[in-house]
Motif scaffolding. Sequence first.
Motif, PDB file in Angstrom:
ATOM      1  N   SER A 717     -58.023  22.848  63.154  1.00  0.00           N
ATOM      2  CA  SER A 717     -58.700  23.744  62.208  1.00  0.00           C
ATOM      3  C   SER A 717     -58.856  22.942  60.836  1.00  0.00           C
ATOM      4  CB  SER A 717     -57.916  25.020  61.787  1.00  0.00           C
ATOM      5  OG  SER A 717     -56.868  24.566  61.174  1.00  0.00           O
ATOM      6  N   ASP A 718     -59.999  23.370  60.144  1.00  0.00           N
ATOM      7  CA  ASP A 718     -60.545  22.632  58.789  1.00  0.00           C
ATOM      8  C   ASP A 718     -59.555  23.395  57.681  1.00  0.00           C
ATOM      9  OD1 ASP A 718     -61.274  21.403  56.664  1.00  0.00           O
ATOM     10  OD2 ASP A 718     -63.305  21.145  57.517  1.00  0.00           O
ATOM     11  N   PRO A 719     -58.567  23.044  57.132  1.00  0.00           N
ATOM     12  CA  PRO A 719     -57.968  23.690  56.062  1.00  0.00           C
ATOM     13  C   PRO A 719     -58.820  23.566  54.818  1.00  0.00           C
ATOM     14  CG  PRO A 719     -56.992  21.416  56.248  1.00  0.00           C
ATOM     15  CD  PRO A 719     -57.830  21.617  57.439  1.00  0.00           C
ATOM     16  N   CYS A 720     -59.895  22.828  54.616  1.00  0.00           N
ATOM     17  CA  CYS A 720     -60.649  22.854  53.508  1.00  0.00           C
ATOM     18  C   CYS A 720     -61.607  24.180  53.600  1.00  0.00           C
ATOM     19  CB  CYS A 720     -61.545  21.624  53.315  1.00  0.00           C
ATOM     20  SG  CYS A 720     -60.491  20.159  53.136  1.00  0.00           S
ATOM     21  N   GLU A 721     -62.191  24.290  54.957  1.00  0.00           N
ATOM     22  CA  GLU A 721     -63.205  25.477  55.027  1.00  0.00           C
ATOM     23  C   GLU A 721     -62.147  26.797  54.962  1.00  0.00           C
ATOM     24  OE1 GLU A 721     -65.220  24.996  58.578  1.00  0.00           O
ATOM     25  OE2 GLU A 721     -66.357  23.137  57.919  1.00  0.00           O
ATOM     26  N   ALA A 722     -61.234  26.714  55.461  1.00  0.00           N
ATOM     27  CA  ALA A 722     -60.289  28.118  55.585  1.00  0.00           C
ATOM     28  C   ALA A 722     -59.814  28.330  54.152  1.00  0.00           C
ATOM     29  CB  ALA A 722     -59.396  27.754  56.468  1.00  0.00           C
ATOM     30  N   GLY A 723     -59.729  27.187  53.447  1.00  0.00           N
ATOM     31  CA  GLY A 723     -59.337  27.712  51.816  1.00  0.00           C
ATOM     32  C   GLY A 723     -57.852  27.411  51.971  1.00  0.00           C
ATOM     33  N   ARG A 733     -61.353  18.327  44.722  1.00  0.00           N
ATOM     34  CA  ARG A 733     -62.037  18.375  45.983  1.00  0.00           C
ATOM     35  C   ARG A 733     -61.178  18.175  47.163  1.00  0.00           C
ATOM     36  NH1 ARG A 733     -65.147  13.617  44.374  1.00  0.00           N
ATOM     37  NH2 ARG A 733     -64.522  11.865  45.415  1.00  0.00           N
ATOM     38  N   CYS A 734     -61.309  19.137  48.184  1.00  0.00           N
ATOM     39  CA  CYS A 734     -60.465  19.016  49.265  1.00  0.00           C
ATOM     40  C   CYS A 734     -61.214  18.138  50.319  1.00  0.00           C
ATOM     41  CB  CYS A 734     -60.342  20.365  49.954  1.00  0.00           C
ATOM     42  SG  CYS A 734     -59.241  20.677  51.260  1.00  0.00           S
ATOM     43  N   LEU A 735     -60.519  17.096  50.928  1.00  0.00           N
ATOM     44  CA  LEU A 735     -61.083  16.337  51.978  1.00  0.00           C
ATOM     45  C   LEU A 735     -60.423  16.498  53.134  1.00  0.00           C
ATOM     46  CD1 LEU A 735     -61.163  13.084  49.662  1.00  0.00           C
ATOM     47  CD2 LEU A 735     -62.988  14.525  50.167  1.00  0.00           C
ATOM     48  N   SER A 736     -61.064  16.869  54.190  1.00  0.00           N
ATOM     49  CA  SER A 736     -60.347  17.463  55.680  1.00  0.00           C
ATOM     50  C   SER A 736     -60.221  15.785  56.305  1.00  0.00           C
ATOM     51  CB  SER A 736     -61.332  18.149  56.385  1.00  0.00           C
ATOM     52  OG  SER A 736     -60.845  18.264  57.775  1.00  0.00           O
ATOM     53  N   ARG A 737     -59.203  15.632  56.936  1.00  0.00           N
ATOM     54  CA  ARG A 737     -58.884  14.299  57.527  1.00  0.00           C
ATOM     55  C   ARG A 737     -59.225  14.185  58.805  1.00  0.00           C
ATOM     56  NH1 ARG A 737     -52.766  12.753  56.832  1.00  0.00           N
ATOM     57  NH2 ARG A 737     -53.769  11.547  58.596  1.00  0.00           N
TER      58      ARG A 737
END
Length: 1317
Positions: A717-723, A733-737
């Motif tokens: 899951s993408d924690p950036c999109e999920a907040g 800014r949030c960077l998804s790995r």
Amino acid sequence: MRAVLAVLAALLAVGTALSRPGLLPHGPARGDARLRPGDDESSPGLLLRSALRLYGRSARRLYVGTNGVISTQDFPRETQYVDDDFPTDFPVIAPFLADLDTSGDRGNIYYRQDSSQDVLQQAVGYIQAGFPLSAGAFVPTNAFIVTWEDVGAYQELSQDTQPSTKLNTFQAVIAYNDEDTYTIFLYPSGGLQFLGTRPKESYNVQLELPARVGFSWGDGDDPKRDGLFHSLASSEQALRRLERESNTGIAGVWVFHVGSAEQVEPGGGEGAAPAVPHPNPGTASYPHPPSSHTPMAQRPSHASHSPMLLGFVPGGRRDGGTQQSHSANPSSYSSGHHGVGVEEDVHFNPDAFTYSAASKETCAQHHGRCSPHAFCTDYAAGFCCHCRATFYGNGRQCLPEGAVHRLNGKVSGSLRVGRASVRFQAVDLHAYIVGSDGRAYTAISGVPPPAARALLPLLPLGGLFAWLFALEEPGAENGFSITGAEFTQSLEVTFYPGGETVQVTQTAEGLGPDNYLNLRTHIQGEVPFLPENATVHITPYKELYSYSSSAVTSSGQREYAVLAGTANQTLSYRLRQNVTVSGCPHARPPARQQLSVARAFALFDSHEHVLRYALAARIGPAPDDAESPVVSPCHDGSHACEAPARCQPGLGTGYTCECPAGYRPDGRGCQDVDECSEGLSQCGPFSVCLNAPGSFRCECRGGYQPAGDGRACVPLSDPCEAGRHPCAPERARCLSRGDGRATCQCLPGYSGDGIHCSDVDECAESPCHPAATCYNTPGSFSCHCRPGYAGDGFQCTYAAEGNPQHLTPCQHARMYPREVPPLGDGHVPQCDEQGRYRPLQCHSSSGHCWCVDAAGQEIAGTRTAPGTTPPRCGSPESIQQLTPCEHARMYPREVPPLGDGHVPQCDEQGRYRPLQCHSSSGHCWCVDAAGQEIAGTRTAPGTTPPRCGSPEPTERPPSMCERWRQSLLEHYGGSPRGDQYVPQCEPGGDFAPLQCHGDSGYCWCVEQSGREIPGTRSEPGTTPPCLPSVAPPSVRPQPRPDVSPPSTGTFLLYAQGQQIGYLPLNGTRLHKEAARTLLSLHGSIVVGIDYDCRDRMVYWTDVAGRTISRAGLEPGSEPETIISSGLLSPEGLAVDALRRALFWTDSGLDRIERARLDGSQRRLLFHTRLVNPRAIALDTLHGNLYWTDWNREAPKIETSTVDGANRRVLVHTDIGLPNGLTFDPFSKLLCWADAGTKHLECTSPDGSGRRVIQSNLNYPFSIVSYANHFYHTDWRRDGVIAVNKETGSFTDEYLPEQRSHLYGITAVYPYCPGARK
């Protein structure tokens, strides 16, 4: 007596130096046994004709080791003692303790016991020369003689190295009778041709540890006894004196009295030994005159500057001399060891330390040490306590006979149970003893269930109490009657068939209120896993105990049955235990007794989490026909099972070969089961099964991660999109790995860790034009030209009558010259008529000239010195349009990879041709797209050139084994001879467990790192059984390796072989409990290490991979190699955070280089007048570079600017082996740690104000400064040591749990020290 005098006269007639005939006779003609050739061999225990007294204890066997040592017990692996300082963990007599090697016909080691009169007379002649008064009546009945004849130092050989021709010869003689013992060390003239050996873990790092000469009691792990030792020599200066000086008057002969428990007495202190004759009668026999206040009759017979050693008295003081005393550990962080070793004193006064009969302890003075239920008896040399009737014990502590007793204690441990690691700290232990019938009940609560179940077979945990309080048969004594309530038990248990080993230490600390015995227990090692429903049954057994005045020992073999459901399996373990006691020296304990255990139970109560043992035992005299139990072939290694099959003991000497899980039987060996192809894997959906020897592993496909059950894989899951992230709102800014995790990064204009971001004042960096004003705003800034100027604030031009004059970059640089690179140091550029940079630029004051490109940037390699012909420069536009190959053709460099005048060949598109050939030497080789030579492709002149093409991409980077193999193949010219070694690698890149040397027939087993396992080398015709060195991977899906992020605050990073360790600081104290591994780098040997405080990146050198790499400290950061070519042995490393540059030393190529932090713009600074460059340090604010040269002939510390200018020698006197170097940005001092002089010293950057901070270091490697402390890594202690800057005192130390050498060290601040905005 006449015979003794004749021996002395003959010896003194030889002259000042002992010749080889001065050694006691030895060799096959005298019936000597010869130790098996090798690197780490030891003899079987030689049973002595009569017991000898050594360090106050009785010894019946002696062992001889390759590494210049004799002991009363078998040796551990050499890695546990050969590189360490005194004290050792086992008793040692060390005439020359170093990493010696007799492989390949490099000398012999002979040993024997002898009672012939000619030998005893020669020995007593030496002894009475050193002790003319006290040994006048000493008559030895036996001598034990060990001779190391022409032995070599261990050496790692390669194609370019030949075996060293330096060989050592020396001898140790132990002469004794029933009452006393003396030891003689003999060093013939020219016998010591080398003084130290190189540690095996040093790899390419050029280090040599001096040998140690002396004695060690071997009590270092017993907190109730001092870790006593006696050092004769441990530095090169002291070792050189062994041949030419003496404590007997005969050069090269050193005599010691070693029978006493309290001290080792060196000879020469009784004033009557004859002086050493000097070959030149016109010179004095003393280099320094004796002290005027010392009576001549009391002066030592040897020169006053020779090594003087004192006996050991715990807590003793000397007030009359200037001699220094050294403890086993620095006193301020000693862990119960207070051993004293004294070395190299030049002003020792023998009157300062004396003994008299008045100091004898008596009952009148010390009867209070006895139990209230004991009486005191005076003896000639002291007193002893004895329990009264109806009580039993050792007199210091007495308990009523037949009563019930209780024991309380704490248990701590670190265990490997199967594949899991389990730790427990200070859990409770209680024992209940029924003395009337010898029953002992033990309960340990709070041990985690996996470990508690696995400890069920370990009956000796409760077996100690069964022996202590066993029911006594007539004429026998149980353990408490001998030990009392103060002792230490050391127990080692090896389980079969798995070979797991666990060590147990139980320390009794006296009786508490109500006569409760207090006990501390520590358990460490590996135990076999037992399932939850398993029960353990232990059959009754008998055990033999052997007694001496200071220790009780036993060993044996136990069988136990494990029942799990309907399964029933009989297993076994072998145990060895030693109980160290301090009993009455006048008591005569029984030589042997037999403990009979009639009933034994072990149970784990899973509801109460209590591990219980129950035993009923009695002790009696050992039967006359009692023999040690039969040893199974599984235990002594004589079985025929082939790896990976495990030997399972049977009845008597019977055994079976059993295959571990993941293998099926194949004769005496086993065949791997491919669980993946046979459908036996348990991998879930979206995973891939990978077979491995004896196992398999499941890896998640891309975009998936391990599920909670540890077997299946689920989408990420993408924690950036999920907040679901903690990033600072509107400032980060949030960077998804891509692996289900995220990192936070501050937006431009803000600084911080991404979670907390603060505004950056860009105006502090003066980004605007000099004729503009800067305005800081949140997250940004703006520039506005001042009145009278026009422009955007970054470029402002003077407005003449409203018409701004537009300047080119070159014209602008002339009008507004800057004091920073690339055109710093006051240089004003030259422009042509159109305002462009002229291709040739020359400095108006220094006289240097160089070429520039269209942007005015200097073209590397074109700078010429003042007074020389300026370079020929083309037009900037043409230079800017050249490809790298075309540029290299126009401006050839004298550095690798295209050095030595080579001009590269380019194709029609300007790319490097895959095949390159040198126009003058005739060598040819292949290159990659960047023009870098591909290792292993170079061919000799006149041979067929290699076939070159585009390199094939690989799925993984080459392993350490593959890199080493490729390097050696390149070294051998691509086709090694039959007598040249090339490592064998597994398909996965790991070292093959079995390695063989060409067609010689010699084979051996290796560890995971490729290092030979001592004792496994076989002769031609036989092959050793080698187990895989890489543990089978887990079945669980494996996440990828990355950085384990550190906490905030200041901390230390240290290099330890294949890992980088993290050690936080609490103020300046070492926060040891929070230490852990920051980054594991399998296959690497990390040496130099430094930190970039701006980008929070750690940089390191790798001498195994010959690379320089870096990694961020953010969670999940992975290593990135930035330099991978043109390195041989990169060691020291320094990061310039201000200039964004990297500096390093290469002791293999003897170079110092620099590059940008990404590895670009690499530049050679120095390659001449260097022998072994090691450490490197920076003064970033002033742009100065410092480095050490570990040249044994002329060691030095040098300095230059960071650009390589103004090179000069800073320190070159009173310096030995300068390993560590640091620049303190706060005190502005340059400081270094010297492994030769043992000094920590500091000086000002110009070399003035030099002073010694600490003069008693062990063997420092690297050093760093922080606040009011220095922190250095030490190769003797294998740890991090803290030293106070002001007092020079040792204040703290950290010894990692994993014992191996530590290399570089650096401090990480929460800010950039000394940085200016």
